[in-house]
Design an enzyme around this catalytic site. Structure first.
Site, PDB file in Angstrom:
ATOM      1  N   LYS A 207      -3.854   2.997 -11.013  1.00  0.00           N
ATOM      2  CA  LYS A 207      -5.161   3.159 -11.652  1.00  0.00           C
ATOM      3  C   LYS A 207      -5.083   4.254 -12.718  1.00  0.00           C
ATOM      4  O   LYS A 207      -5.506   4.064 -13.840  1.00  0.00           O
ATOM      5  CB  LYS A 207      -6.189   3.503 -10.569  1.00  0.00           C
ATOM      6  CG  LYS A 207      -7.591   3.629 -11.079  1.00  0.00           C
ATOM      7  CD  LYS A 207      -8.560   3.818  -9.924  1.00  0.00           C
ATOM      8  CE  LYS A 207      -9.906   4.290 -10.446  1.00  0.00           C
ATOM      9  NZ  LYS A 207     -10.889   4.473  -9.396  1.00  0.00           N
ATOM     10  N   GLU A 213       4.647   9.680  -7.716  1.00  0.00           N
ATOM     11  CA  GLU A 213       5.599   8.774  -7.073  1.00  0.00           C
ATOM     12  C   GLU A 213       5.783   7.502  -7.895  1.00  0.00           C
ATOM     13  O   GLU A 213       6.903   7.026  -8.124  1.00  0.00           O
ATOM     14  CB  GLU A 213       5.114   8.371  -5.669  1.00  0.00           C
ATOM     15  CG  GLU A 213       5.036   9.502  -4.677  1.00  0.00           C
ATOM     16  CD  GLU A 213       3.688  10.204  -4.646  1.00  0.00           C
ATOM     17  OE1 GLU A 213       2.988  10.214  -5.692  1.00  0.00           O
ATOM     18  OE2 GLU A 213       3.337  10.753  -3.597  1.00  0.00           O
ATOM     19  N   GLY A 268      -9.318   3.016  -5.599  1.00  0.00           N
ATOM     20  CA  GLY A 268      -7.965   2.515  -5.348  1.00  0.00           C
ATOM     21  C   GLY A 268      -7.879   1.681  -4.081  1.00  0.00           C
ATOM     22  O   GLY A 268      -7.309   0.581  -4.078  1.00  0.00           O
ATOM     23  N   ARG A 269      -8.461   2.151  -3.000  1.00  0.00           N
ATOM     24  CA  ARG A 269      -8.345   1.436  -1.720  1.00  0.00           C
ATOM     25  C   ARG A 269      -9.260   0.218  -1.651  1.00  0.00           C
ATOM     26  O   ARG A 269      -9.262  -0.494  -0.658  1.00  0.00           O
ATOM     27  CB  ARG A 269      -8.597   2.384  -0.559  1.00  0.00           C
ATOM     28  CG  ARG A 269      -9.886   3.173  -0.653  1.00  0.00           C
ATOM     29  CD  ARG A 269      -9.902   4.327   0.346  1.00  0.00           C
ATOM     30  NE  ARG A 269     -11.052   5.202   0.189  1.00  0.00           N
ATOM     31  CZ  ARG A 269     -11.118   6.236  -0.644  1.00  0.00           C
ATOM     32  NH1 ARG A 269     -10.096   6.504  -1.435  1.00  0.00           N
ATOM     33  NH2 ARG A 269     -12.190   6.994  -0.702  1.00  0.00           N
ATOM     34  N   GLU A 354      -9.007   7.352   4.417  1.00  0.00           N
ATOM     35  CA  GLU A 354      -9.191   8.013   3.120  1.00  0.00           C
ATOM     36  C   GLU A 354     -10.678   7.987   2.749  1.00  0.00           C
ATOM     37  O   GLU A 354     -11.156   8.864   2.041  1.00  0.00           O
ATOM     38  CB  GLU A 354      -8.342   7.318   2.037  1.00  0.00           C
ATOM     39  CG  GLU A 354      -8.084   8.203   0.829  1.00  0.00           C
ATOM     40  CD  GLU A 354      -7.007   7.662  -0.106  1.00  0.00           C
ATOM     41  OE1 GLU A 354      -5.882   8.190  -0.088  1.00  0.00           O
ATOM     42  OE2 GLU A 354      -7.288   6.714  -0.859  1.00  0.00           O
ATOM     43  N   HIS A 385       3.938  -4.207  24.842  1.00  0.00           N
ATOM     44  CA  HIS A 385       5.142  -3.703  25.511  1.00  0.00           C
ATOM     45  C   HIS A 385       5.519  -2.321  25.008  1.00  0.00           C
ATOM     46  O   HIS A 385       6.648  -1.880  25.182  1.00  0.00           O
ATOM     47  CB  HIS A 385       6.288  -4.696  25.315  1.00  0.00           C
ATOM     48  CG  HIS A 385       5.980  -6.020  25.951  1.00  0.00           C
ATOM     49  ND1 HIS A 385       6.246  -6.284  27.279  1.00  0.00           N
ATOM     50  CD2 HIS A 385       5.356  -7.118  25.464  1.00  0.00           C
ATOM     51  CE1 HIS A 385       5.837  -7.506  27.565  1.00  0.00           C
ATOM     52  NE2 HIS A 385       5.286  -8.038  26.483  1.00  0.00           N
ATOM     53  N   LYS A 510      -0.622  17.214  -3.660  1.00  0.00           N
ATOM     54  CA  LYS A 510      -0.050  16.726  -4.933  1.00  0.00           C
ATOM     55  C   LYS A 510       0.241  17.903  -5.856  1.00  0.00           C
ATOM     56  O   LYS A 510       1.306  17.995  -6.459  1.00  0.00           O
ATOM     57  CB  LYS A 510      -1.066  15.816  -5.647  1.00  0.00           C
ATOM     58  CG  LYS A 510      -1.173  14.414  -5.155  1.00  0.00           C
ATOM     59  CD  LYS A 510      -2.025  13.639  -6.163  1.00  0.00           C
ATOM     60  CE  LYS A 510      -2.542  12.342  -5.593  1.00  0.00           C
ATOM     61  NZ  LYS A 510      -3.497  11.675  -6.471  1.00  0.00           N
TER      62      LYS A 510
END
Ligand code: F6P
Length: 546
Positions: A207, A213, A268-269, A354, A385, A510
């Site tokens: 965005k 990263e 973003g999410r 978030e 399990h 960040k």
């Protein structure tokens, strides 16, 4: 102005009510009402929700719904839909629902209808997807694109990767689609090691187009491509971008004609159904992506129009509040019984944590109540399990969402009779039954278990679960399922009076990482951190590979 949550009449009433009902056992609630299992259910957008196995009475539900009304859930929902700037800390509208509006609908931001813009970008995404999928779009050397690598992180990764895995059944299988997110060089190295650069298309999804990263991975991917193709002009044929930042995209060398935009009113999410879904569209094709959008939209319409008592996101949100704020539950498990939904819990982690991992109200006051839960889970039956033991017999209360489908996309008969799918679904029903009803000491004794072993074999039960059933995992169903959780998170945010649409909490890390990375380089300045951080950095510097 909204009253302080814990002082509000509906909250106080719930507190008192909780004292009355907290010991009630699901065994008794079911015994008292033979219709409970069909009565406490709701449906919307092809999803069937059974919420009967929750520790609620009719009065609990009435009181929870009163809370939703008192907190103005409907008014906030409508304000969101009207394009009001409900993301107050960033001064933004919140309009992911506009992304799935059909052509011709009207959603205004500052008086301007945004739906035509949404469809203009979608049309470009679809046209590009058709070109790549058909082989019309060629790489720099004239080769057909066989590999697509999405580079992004957070909302620019989790949505596409989750949905790609979820809809793999519908994917064009001769196209390899991969997702690189981690700045750990291992991610890019492993995801590209067997790919032919001349047949690989990178989608840089960001965005902001400034995320550390993503930009590091994009630059390294560019170097990988140029090392093989040896010509800067190749970048324009092998890189496209999804972003809101045209200037940075162009600076990277991506042709603006191959940039697919979105808007600051898409978080973003919440961006999977914007151009951020480009990698998914390449994989499954425009028609399936449109089905996905239609599923989102159908759930949006359910959320917008269904009365609160029959409104799936509202009911799920209220049940979450009931356990988190009154029973002290800290986590929420999401357990999809479908291998394709492997990444769904991870996707929901970002969506929920978030959004509602906040501790001040919209007005900036510190809350004195719990907000967003820790969301976790993995597909059944593997979890059974691994960690279900703690859900069944541990000391913590963990509400669980079970998600299952009546039909499988991969029917596989068992050689001796029956099918894999029946086995899978038998486990869904068995787990929710066992969690709710458990096994009493009398039942254990009746089985002839030795007295000293009996306490170990008792299941208290009364562990609450929701079961979501759909017919089949289609793009439409997936859209509805995602929108269900988006709106659940929204409703909870309204009740807790937090801003579900900012994420300042990720900023500090960040900024500090940006500072520290300079201290790891050859011109290492003096360290001025705390003694722990200083020592760790020194140890790393002393031992790292050059
Ligand atoms: O993790 C913080 C965050 O801002 C997320 O909200 C977002 O999805 C992610 O980083 C990636 O941001 P961008 O798409 O701008 O690269």
């Amino acid at each position: 102005m909204t009253a302080w949550l814990t002082d509000s009449p509906a909250w106080k009433a719930l507190e008192a009510h909780h004292q009355d009902v907290r010991e009630l056992h699901l065994r008794d609630l079911f015994a008292q009402d033979p219709e409970r299992g069909t009565r406490l259910t709701a449906q919307g957008a092809g999803l069937y929700l059974d919420y009967s196995k929750h520790r609620v009475t009719d009065e609990t539900l009435r009181r929870l719904l009163a809370l939703a009304r008192e907190r103005g859930v409907e008014a906030r929902r409508d304000a969101m839909l009207r394009g009001e700037r409900i993301n107050v800390t960033e001064g933004r509208a919140v309009l992911h629902m506009a992304l799935r509006q059909p052509r011709g609908a009207v959603v205004r931001v500052d008086g301007q209808d945004v739906v035509p813009d949404v469809h203009e970008v979608l049309d470009r995404v679809f046209a590009f997807a058709r070109e790549v999928r058909s082989g019309e779009w060629r790489g720099f050397t004239g080769q057909r694109i066989r590999n697509v690598v999405n580079i992004g992180i957070g909302g620019s990764d989790l949505g596409p990767v989750m949905a790609y895995e979820a809809l793999k059944h519908y994917a064009q299988r001769d196209l390899t689609v991969r997702f690189v997110s981690n700045v750990d060089g291992t991610d890019l190295t492993e995801k590209t090691r067997d790919l032919d650069p001349a047949a690989t298309l990178f989608i840089v999804s960001s965005k902001t187009f400034t995320t550390q990263e993503t930009m590091a991975n994009a630059r390294s991917a560019r170097a990988w491509l140029l090392a093989a193709l040896g010509d800067e002009r190749a970048v324009a044929r092998h890189f496209v971008a999804v972003s809101t930042n045209a200037a940075e995209v162009q600076g990277f060398g991506i042709d603006p004609a191959n940039m697919f935009g979105f808007w600051d009113w898409v978080g973003g999410r919440y961006s999977l159904d914007s151009a951020i879904g480009l990698s998914l569209t390449l994989a499954v094709g425009p028609e399936h992506f449109q089905d996905l959008l239609a599923g989102f939209h159908e759930m949006d319409e359910h959320f917008r129009t269904a009365p609160l008592e029959a409104n799936l996101p509202v009911l799920m949100a209220l049940l979450g509040v009931w356990y988190g704020n009154f029973f002290g539950a800290e986590t929420q498990a999401v357990l999809p019984y479908d291998q394709y939904l492997t990444y769904f819990p991870a996707y929901l982690q970002q969506l929920d944590m978030e959004s509602n991992g906040k501790s001040v109200t919209l007005a900036g006051r510190r809350v004195d109540y719990q907000t967003g839960p820790v969301v976790w889970g993995q597909p059944g039956t593997n979890g059974q399990h691994a960690f279900y033991q703690l859900i069944h017999q541990g000391t913590k209360l963990i509400p669980c969402d079970f998600i299952g489908f009546s039909q499988t996309l991969n029917p596989l008969p068992l050689p001796g009779g029956g099918s894999h799918h029946d086995l899978l679904m038998a486990n869904v029903f068995a787990q929710t039954e066992a969690l709710a009803f458990g096994k009493t000491v009398e039942e254990v004794r009746a089985e002839g278990v030795a007295e000293e072993l009996a306490p170990h074999r008792v299941f208290e039960g009364n562990r609450p679960t929701s079961t979501l059933l759909a017919d089949r995992l289609t793009p439409h169903t997936l859209g509805a399922l995602i929108a269900l959780y988006e709106h659940k998170v929204f409703v909870q945010g309204v009740i807790w009076d937090v801003n579900s649409f900012d994420q300042w909490g990720v900023e500090l890390g960040k900024v500090l990482a940006g500072r520290i990375v300079k201290e790891l380089g050859p011109d290492t300045p003096d360290l001025a951190h705390d003694s722990s951080t200083n020592a760790l950095i020194r140890r790393y510097r002393a031992r790292r590979q050059e």
